[in-house]
Every structure is written in structure tokens, then in C-alpha cells.
Design a protein around this motif. Structure first.
Motif, PDB file in Angstrom:
ATOM      1  N   VAL A  93     -33.673 -21.716  11.856  1.00  0.00           N
ATOM      2  CA  VAL A  93     -32.462 -22.430  11.435  1.00  0.00           C
ATOM      3  C   VAL A  93     -32.393 -22.486   9.910  1.00  0.00           C
ATOM      4  N   SER A  94     -33.520 -22.756   9.265  1.00  0.00           N
ATOM      5  CA  SER A  94     -33.551 -22.813   7.798  1.00  0.00           C
ATOM      6  C   SER A  94     -33.241 -21.463   7.171  1.00  0.00           C
ATOM      7  N   LEU A  95     -33.813 -20.400   7.727  1.00  0.00           N
ATOM      8  CA  LEU A  95     -33.529 -19.056   7.210  1.00  0.00           C
ATOM      9  C   LEU A  95     -32.050 -18.709   7.368  1.00  0.00           C
ATOM     10  N   MET A  96     -31.482 -19.065   8.495  1.00  0.00           N
ATOM     11  CA  MET A  96     -30.072 -18.777   8.740  1.00  0.00           C
ATOM     12  C   MET A  96     -29.192 -19.565   7.770  1.00  0.00           C
ATOM     13  N   ALA A  97     -29.446 -20.858   7.641  1.00  0.00           N
ATOM     14  CA  ALA A  97     -28.646 -21.695   6.745  1.00  0.00           C
ATOM     15  C   ALA A  97     -28.776 -21.224   5.300  1.00  0.00           C
ATOM     16  N   SER A  98     -29.976 -20.871   4.881  1.00  0.00           N
ATOM     17  CA  SER A  98     -30.197 -20.401   3.513  1.00  0.00           C
ATOM     18  C   SER A  98     -29.524 -19.056   3.274  1.00  0.00           C
ATOM     19  N   SER A  99     -29.599 -18.166   4.258  1.00  0.00           N
ATOM     20  CA  SER A  99     -28.979 -16.850   4.125  1.00  0.00           C
ATOM     21  C   SER A  99     -27.468 -16.971   3.977  1.00  0.00           C
TER      22      SER A  99
ATOM     23  N   THR B 216     -25.878 -19.581   2.760  1.00  0.00           N
ATOM     24  CA  THR B 216     -25.588 -20.229   1.486  1.00  0.00           C
ATOM     25  C   THR B 216     -25.729 -19.282   0.296  1.00  0.00           C
ATOM     26  N   ILE B 217     -26.692 -18.351   0.336  1.00  0.00           N
ATOM     27  CA  ILE B 217     -26.852 -17.464  -0.819  1.00  0.00           C
ATOM     28  C   ILE B 217     -25.891 -16.277  -0.786  1.00  0.00           C
ATOM     29  N   THR B 218     -25.138 -16.136   0.298  1.00  0.00           N
ATOM     30  CA  THR B 218     -24.151 -15.066   0.381  1.00  0.00           C
ATOM     31  C   THR B 218     -22.838 -15.571  -0.212  1.00  0.00           C
ATOM     32  N   PRO B 219     -22.347 -14.940  -1.290  1.00  0.00           N
ATOM     33  CA  PRO B 219     -21.105 -15.403  -1.915  1.00  0.00           C
ATOM     34  C   PRO B 219     -19.942 -15.437  -0.921  1.00  0.00           C
ATOM     35  N   GLY B 220     -19.182 -16.515  -0.977  1.00  0.00           N
ATOM     36  CA  GLY B 220     -18.029 -16.686  -0.096  1.00  0.00           C
ATOM     37  C   GLY B 220     -18.301 -17.598   1.078  1.00  0.00           C
ATOM     38  N   THR B 221     -19.565 -17.939   1.302  1.00  0.00           N
ATOM     39  CA  THR B 221     -19.918 -18.852   2.393  1.00  0.00           C
ATOM     40  C   THR B 221     -20.958 -19.851   1.905  1.00  0.00           C
ATOM     41  N   ILE B 222     -20.962 -21.015   2.540  1.00  0.00           N
ATOM     42  CA  ILE B 222     -21.988 -22.017   2.249  1.00  0.00           C
ATOM     43  C   ILE B 222     -22.174 -22.883   3.488  1.00  0.00           C
TER      44      ILE B 222
ATOM     45  N   ALA C  82     -18.250 -13.698  14.095  1.00  0.00           N
ATOM     46  CA  ALA C  82     -18.880 -12.439  14.512  1.00  0.00           C
ATOM     47  C   ALA C  82     -19.795 -11.911  13.413  1.00  0.00           C
ATOM     48  N   ASP C  83     -19.341 -11.989  12.161  1.00  0.00           N
ATOM     49  CA  ASP C  83     -20.192 -11.563  11.039  1.00  0.00           C
ATOM     50  C   ASP C  83     -21.439 -12.442  10.929  1.00  0.00           C
ATOM     51  N   LEU C  84     -21.261 -13.743  11.158  1.00  0.00           N
ATOM     52  CA  LEU C  84     -22.413 -14.653  11.101  1.00  0.00           C
ATOM     53  C   LEU C  84     -23.378 -14.396  12.257  1.00  0.00           C
ATOM     54  N   ARG C  85     -22.854 -13.982  13.408  1.00  0.00           N
ATOM     55  CA  ARG C  85     -23.716 -13.613  14.548  1.00  0.00           C
ATOM     56  C   ARG C  85     -24.567 -12.388  14.201  1.00  0.00           C
ATOM     57  N   ILE C  86     -23.974 -11.443  13.466  1.00  0.00           N
ATOM     58  CA  ILE C  86     -24.745 -10.273  13.030  1.00  0.00           C
ATOM     59  C   ILE C  86     -25.883 -10.721  12.125  1.00  0.00           C
ATOM     60  N   MET C  87     -25.584 -11.658  11.217  1.00  0.00           N
ATOM     61  CA  MET C  87     -26.637 -12.191  10.351  1.00  0.00           C
ATOM     62  C   MET C  87     -27.722 -12.869  11.191  1.00  0.00           C
ATOM     63  N   GLU C  88     -27.309 -13.636  12.188  1.00  0.00           N
ATOM     64  CA  GLU C  88     -28.276 -14.303  13.051  1.00  0.00           C
ATOM     65  C   GLU C  88     -29.122 -13.285  13.816  1.00  0.00           C
TER      66      GLU C  88
ATOM     67  N   GLY D 267     -29.640  -8.393   0.834  1.00  0.00           N
ATOM     68  CA  GLY D 267     -29.252  -8.008  -0.527  1.00  0.00           C
ATOM     69  C   GLY D 267     -27.927  -7.263  -0.550  1.00  0.00           C
ATOM     70  N   VAL D 268     -27.743  -6.364   0.402  1.00  0.00           N
ATOM     71  CA  VAL D 268     -26.478  -5.627   0.495  1.00  0.00           C
ATOM     72  C   VAL D 268     -25.326  -6.596   0.783  1.00  0.00           C
ATOM     73  N   GLN D 269     -25.553  -7.556   1.676  1.00  0.00           N
ATOM     74  CA  GLN D 269     -24.503  -8.530   2.002  1.00  0.00           C
ATOM     75  C   GLN D 269     -24.155  -9.390   0.789  1.00  0.00           C
ATOM     76  N   ILE D 270     -25.147  -9.738  -0.004  1.00  0.00           N
ATOM     77  CA  ILE D 270     -24.910 -10.537  -1.207  1.00  0.00           C
ATOM     78  C   ILE D 270     -24.068  -9.754  -2.201  1.00  0.00           C
ATOM     79  N   VAL D 271     -24.386  -8.481  -2.390  1.00  0.00           N
ATOM     80  CA  VAL D 271     -23.607  -7.646  -3.317  1.00  0.00           C
ATOM     81  C   VAL D 271     -22.173  -7.504  -2.818  1.00  0.00           C
ATOM     82  N   LYS D 272     -21.989  -7.235  -1.526  1.00  0.00           N
ATOM     83  CA  LYS D 272     -20.629  -7.116  -0.973  1.00  0.00           C
ATOM     84  C   LYS D 272     -19.839  -8.403  -1.184  1.00  0.00           C
ATOM     85  N   GLY D 273     -20.465  -9.541  -0.878  1.00  0.00           N
ATOM     86  CA  GLY D 273     -19.793 -10.831  -1.053  1.00  0.00           C
ATOM     87  C   GLY D 273     -19.460 -11.099  -2.509  1.00  0.00           C
ATOM     88  N   ALA D 274     -20.377 -10.762  -3.416  1.00  0.00           N
ATOM     89  CA  ALA D 274     -20.143 -10.975  -4.840  1.00  0.00           C
ATOM     90  C   ALA D 274     -18.979 -10.120  -5.333  1.00  0.00           C
TER      91      ALA D 274
END
Length: 122
Positions: free
Chosen positions: A53-59, A61-67, A97-103, A15-22
Motif C-alpha cells: 500500500v505504501s509503495l502504491m501510494a508513494s508511486s 504521489t511522485i508521478t506528476p499529475g496525480t497525488i 485503469a492506468d492506476l491498475r497497471i501501476m498496481e 521512471g518512464v511514467q514520471i517523465v511522461k507525466g512531467a
């Protein structure tokens, strides 16, 4: 099995990442002189199960600025791979590196604290 507390923790972090991206996307949409440098990046994963893999791909995609624009299944020694479009990819390695943190967060949620300890030890 996913522990409900780890799921709540991951959801809060995401949620915090989504707000930052937005906020980043909104700022660039409203202010002149946008300096976006979009790119499609290849991201080999440490995720192994369909759920991870699905959770990572979905996460992503829902983060603004990435898909997530594509997924390649694991083949032989090659891990599953995501293809990610990022609008702020001036430094592709920083985006990875940011995506690795998400992973890391996804894997901690799905595999638990034992995985987090193994990751810290390596």
C-alpha cells in the motif's frame, strides 16, 4: 521478499511514467487553453500489506499529475482504498485503469512472477 532485479525493473518503469507525466504537466503549463479536469477518485486496492500500500501510494504521489490524498485501511471485506487526486480525469475509468497497471507493476515487484502468472490466468 523483493527481488532486486524486479525492483530495478519497477524503478525503470516508474521512471518512464514520471517523465511522461512531467512532459504532460509541462506542456499544459506552457501552452494556453489548458483542458484539465481534476477529480478525486476512489481506488480500492488489491495490495494487502503495508509495504504494498505504501509503495502504491508513494508511486502515485511522485508521478506528476496525480497525488494520493487519503488512505482508508482495510475493514472487514472492504480492501485498503486510496483516494487519488488526478488533474487529467476527463475519463475517471481510464485513470483507474492506468492506476491498475501501476498496481500490477507494484504487485509483480513485491510478490514475484508467480503473482503475474496468476493474474494472466484470470
Amino acid at each position: 521478499m523483493i527481488n532486486p532485479l524486479r525492483m530495478v525493473s519497477y524503478s525503470a518503469w516508474l521512471g518512464v511514467q514520471i517523465v511522461k507525466g512531467a512532459l504532460d504537466v509541462a506542456r499544459d503549463a506552457l501552452l494556453p487553453g489548458v483542458d484539465m479536469q481534476p477529480a478525486i477518485l476512489e481506488l480500492p486496492l488489491r495490495c494487502t500489506t503495508d509495504l504494498e500500500v505504501s509503495l502504491m501510494a508513494s508511486s502515485i504521489t511522485i508521478t506528476p499529475g496525480t497525488i494520493t490524498v487519503g488512505i482508508a485501511s482495510a475493514a472487514g471485506a472492504a480492501p485498503p482504498t486510496l483516494y487519488v487526486h488526478a488533474i487529467y480525469a476527463e475519463d475517471p475509468e481510464a485513470v483507474r485503469a492506468d492506476l491498475r497497471i501501476m498496481e500490477d507493476h507494484v504487485l509483480t515487484m513485491t510478490r514475484g512472477s508467480a503473482w503475474a502468472r496468476e493474474r494472466s490466468a484470470s
